[in-house]
Scaffold this motif. Sequence first.
Motif, PDB file in Angstrom:
ATOM      1  N   SER A  52       0.836  -1.206   0.000  1.00  0.00           N
ATOM      2  CA  SER A  52       0.000   0.000   0.000  1.00  0.00           C
ATOM      3  C   SER A  52       0.866   1.250   0.000  1.00  0.00           C
ATOM      4  CB  SER A  52      -0.918   0.003   1.229  1.00  0.00           C
ATOM      5  OG  SER A  52      -1.743  -1.138   1.257  1.00  0.00           O
ATOM      6  N   VAL A  53       1.938   1.217   0.773  1.00  0.00           N
ATOM      7  CA  VAL A  53       2.836   2.348   0.867  1.00  0.00           C
ATOM      8  C   VAL A  53       3.534   2.603  -0.472  1.00  0.00           C
ATOM      9  CG1 VAL A  53       4.977   3.165   1.933  1.00  0.00           C
ATOM     10  CG2 VAL A  53       3.191   2.162   3.351  1.00  0.00           C
ATOM     11  N   ALA A  54       3.834   1.532  -1.217  1.00  0.00           N
ATOM     12  CA  ALA A  54       4.485   1.691  -2.518  1.00  0.00           C
ATOM     13  C   ALA A  54       3.624   2.528  -3.458  1.00  0.00           C
ATOM     14  CB  ALA A  54       4.762   0.327  -3.135  1.00  0.00           C
ATOM     15  N   ILE A  55       2.308   2.337  -3.396  1.00  0.00           N
ATOM     16  CA  ILE A  55       1.408   3.115  -4.245  1.00  0.00           C
ATOM     17  C   ILE A  55       1.465   4.586  -3.842  1.00  0.00           C
ATOM     18  CG2 ILE A  55      -0.926   3.284  -5.174  1.00  0.00           C
ATOM     19  CD1 ILE A  55       0.510   0.568  -5.588  1.00  0.00           C
ATOM     20  N   ILE A  56       1.543   4.846  -2.535  1.00  0.00           N
ATOM     21  CA  ILE A  56       1.649   6.235  -2.061  1.00  0.00           C
ATOM     22  C   ILE A  56       2.915   6.876  -2.617  1.00  0.00           C
ATOM     23  CG2 ILE A  56       1.743   7.739  -0.031  1.00  0.00           C
ATOM     24  CD1 ILE A  56       0.528   5.402   1.576  1.00  0.00           C
ATOM     25  N   MET A  57       4.003   6.107  -2.620  1.00  0.00           N
ATOM     26  CA  MET A  57       5.269   6.637  -3.106  1.00  0.00           C
ATOM     27  C   MET A  57       5.178   7.014  -4.584  1.00  0.00           C
ATOM     28  SD  MET A  57       7.799   3.992  -1.121  1.00  0.00           S
ATOM     29  CE  MET A  57       9.313   4.623  -1.801  1.00  0.00           C
TER      30      MET A  57
ATOM     31  N   ALA B 258       3.076   3.919   6.709  1.00  0.00           N
ATOM     32  CA  ALA B 258       3.185   4.783   5.534  1.00  0.00           C
ATOM     33  C   ALA B 258       4.181   5.910   5.801  1.00  0.00           C
ATOM     34  CB  ALA B 258       1.819   5.358   5.161  1.00  0.00           C
ATOM     35  N   PHE B 259       4.023   6.553   6.937  1.00  0.00           N
ATOM     36  CA  PHE B 259       4.905   7.673   7.277  1.00  0.00           C
ATOM     37  C   PHE B 259       6.310   7.166   7.637  1.00  0.00           C
ATOM     38  CE2 PHE B 259       0.548   8.950   8.125  1.00  0.00           C
ATOM     39  CZ  PHE B 259       0.481  10.163   7.447  1.00  0.00           C
ATOM     40  N   ILE B 260       6.358   6.024   8.336  1.00  0.00           N
ATOM     41  CA  ILE B 260       7.659   5.471   8.755  1.00  0.00           C
ATOM     42  C   ILE B 260       8.443   4.983   7.546  1.00  0.00           C
ATOM     43  CG2 ILE B 260       8.773   3.617  10.059  1.00  0.00           C
ATOM     44  CD1 ILE B 260       6.361   3.737  12.006  1.00  0.00           C
ATOM     45  N   PHE B 261       7.804   4.186   6.699  1.00  0.00           N
ATOM     46  CA  PHE B 261       8.497   3.591   5.551  1.00  0.00           C
ATOM     47  C   PHE B 261       8.923   4.656   4.543  1.00  0.00           C
ATOM     48  CE2 PHE B 261       8.709   1.423   1.426  1.00  0.00           C
ATOM     49  CZ  PHE B 261       9.480   0.319   1.740  1.00  0.00           C
ATOM     50  N   ILE B 262       7.980   5.528   4.168  1.00  0.00           N
ATOM     51  CA  ILE B 262       8.306   6.569   3.194  1.00  0.00           C
ATOM     52  C   ILE B 262       9.369   7.512   3.747  1.00  0.00           C
ATOM     53  CG2 ILE B 262       7.406   8.568   1.921  1.00  0.00           C
ATOM     54  CD1 ILE B 262       4.760   7.066   1.692  1.00  0.00           C
ATOM     55  N   GLY B 263       9.234   7.850   5.033  1.00  0.00           N
ATOM     56  CA  GLY B 263      10.230   8.715   5.663  1.00  0.00           C
ATOM     57  C   GLY B 263      11.608   8.078   5.653  1.00  0.00           C
ATOM     58  N   ALA B 264      11.655   6.779   5.939  1.00  0.00           N
ATOM     59  CA  ALA B 264      12.941   6.071   5.977  1.00  0.00           C
ATOM     60  C   ALA B 264      13.561   5.989   4.589  1.00  0.00           C
ATOM     61  CB  ALA B 264      12.756   4.671   6.562  1.00  0.00           C
ATOM     62  N   VAL B 265      12.742   5.643   3.586  1.00  0.00           N
ATOM     63  CA  VAL B 265      13.245   5.539   2.212  1.00  0.00           C
ATOM     64  C   VAL B 265      13.770   6.890   1.731  1.00  0.00           C
ATOM     65  CG1 VAL B 265      12.549   5.195  -0.199  1.00  0.00           C
ATOM     66  CG2 VAL B 265      11.815   3.574   1.555  1.00  0.00           C
ATOM     67  N   ALA B 266      13.001   7.949   2.003  1.00  0.00           N
ATOM     68  CA  ALA B 266      13.416   9.288   1.589  1.00  0.00           C
ATOM     69  C   ALA B 266      14.680   9.729   2.325  1.00  0.00           C
ATOM     70  CB  ALA B 266      12.286  10.287   1.829  1.00  0.00           C
TER      71      ALA B 266
ATOM     72  N   LEU C 219      18.150  10.404   0.512  1.00  0.00           N
ATOM     73  CA  LEU C 219      18.642  11.778   0.484  1.00  0.00           C
ATOM     74  C   LEU C 219      19.984  11.920   1.188  1.00  0.00           C
ATOM     75  CD1 LEU C 219      15.353  13.824   1.014  1.00  0.00           C
ATOM     76  CD2 LEU C 219      16.782  13.758  -1.046  1.00  0.00           C
ATOM     77  N   LEU C 220      20.207  11.133   2.232  1.00  0.00           N
ATOM     78  CA  LEU C 220      21.503  11.177   2.922  1.00  0.00           C
ATOM     79  C   LEU C 220      22.617  10.770   1.958  1.00  0.00           C
ATOM     80  CD1 LEU C 220      20.841   9.749   6.511  1.00  0.00           C
ATOM     81  CD2 LEU C 220      21.719  12.018   5.922  1.00  0.00           C
ATOM     82  N   TRP C 221      22.390   9.682   1.219  1.00  0.00           N
ATOM     83  CA  TRP C 221      23.402   9.255   0.246  1.00  0.00           C
ATOM     84  C   TRP C 221      23.591  10.309  -0.832  1.00  0.00           C
ATOM     85  CZ3 TRP C 221      23.129   8.589  -5.038  1.00  0.00           C
ATOM     86  CH2 TRP C 221      24.275   8.058  -5.639  1.00  0.00           C
TER      87      TRP C 221
END
Length: 509
Positions: free
Chosen positions: A392-397, A470-478, A482-484
Amino acid sequence: MSTTENEKHDHGLSEFGYSQSLDRSIGKFASFAAGVSYISILTGTFQLFYFGFGFGGPMYWWSWPMVFAGQVMVALCFAELAGRYPVAGSVYNWSKRLAGPTTSWLAGWMMFTASVVTLTAVVLAYQVTLPQIWSGFQLVGDGTGPTDFAVSAVIWGAILILFTTLVNAFGVKLMARINSTGVFIELIAAVLLVILLGVNIVNPPSVLLDTNGIGAGQPGGYFAAFLVASLASAYVMYGFDTASSLGEETVDPRRTAPTAILRAVIASFVIGGLILLFGILAAPNLADPALGESSGGLQLIVIQALGSTLGKIFLVTIVIAITVCALAVHTAAIRLMFAMARDNALPGGARLAKIDPKRKTPVVPAILIGVASVLILVVNIGSPAIFTAVTSVAIIMIYVAYLLVTGPMLLKRLRGQWPGPEGAASGYFSLGRLGLPINILAVVWGAAMALNLAWPRADVYGEGVLRWIAFIFIGAVALIGLLWFRLKGRHQLGTLPEHMAKQMEGELP
């Protein structure tokens, strides 16, 4: 070769600083088929009907035109961009020309990560359909055990991913042939299914206005339930940008891609909407709880309404649709990875962007994406709730990635920088004076639906910390991405020499 002859040969690709390294062999129907197969009318409607109907009842159907109205605004913006920038990795390259490097990199990173998970989610649809055709397709147990469904789904999913990996590694011509054939079969089957369901209607249209008591006594009432049910439609109607992501492999892409994008989303809306509509009206018993379960759903309605033999024949066409959908998703993810790697925007860029001299396709991304998808798939065996939430989170992304295109595009419009004199004089697809209101609607819609998708509902994401995944996963991926990028990636950005346009190579010191 002169500059003019070179531009004619590569259809203007040198204008963006790239050399023609991919095989330009995709025609108009194949381009249209790429967008249709990613959306995949039969895959999406049959895989997710149970979810929408389970939460919203027959009235859930209205979410289909609602989602289309919003997504067509996005598609119109994308069509305008496709006419100007027919380059691989559409979302990433569009954002790169509308915003700064950080925004465009994040758009590409979000879209790529989501695409890998989406591929994993699509292949799970085999398990939803195959055992209803023949019980022997239930590879583990009889389907009643606690892990029977999940383990069988992983095995079928891995087999399909192996197939899409091999096809994509072999070359775009084979991919286009298989995809176009599959889409042709899917479209014919979908039209026939609409006709057959239409002649078997047993319920009056008024059932589409019946809430069946859903949401009664709950906060928000039926509207809250409808917003959850609408996720089933939102999960289906995206991926139309795939037609442009194959722009470097399409003949006359500036004219072909915009038309293909719009035709794909409109055809999916019309045919998919009729399948859902007539499916609901042809259901023998709308009160049957199996209609809201993954083991029943729209597949059950088709078998009940058309009979076992004819119904199962149509289920075979759904398997074909799932196959080409997975193939299109895998193909789009490969082109996005290649586009970012070519700009040295990913670790190991040179390796990832290497084109096989014989196949004229990036083989390493095809394999890496296939392996990553299988690894994610294995999670479904022991933790299906987590997998559903991450899917579900992948669709949000993807919706967020789209916003990172339509948002910067809107800012440029408001500043008078888009489409600009160049765009008006290009002769390619343009929204004209309607551009600003359409762009505003696209941004508002995208933000609203992303929020609706991410809302921490226990029914969708589970209890406890999973509600906030949703907020945890997307936040972590972003954050990780972005850090890299900020610490290392941005310092190495630049088109790799082997992919640089010839005249630009001559300008290098």
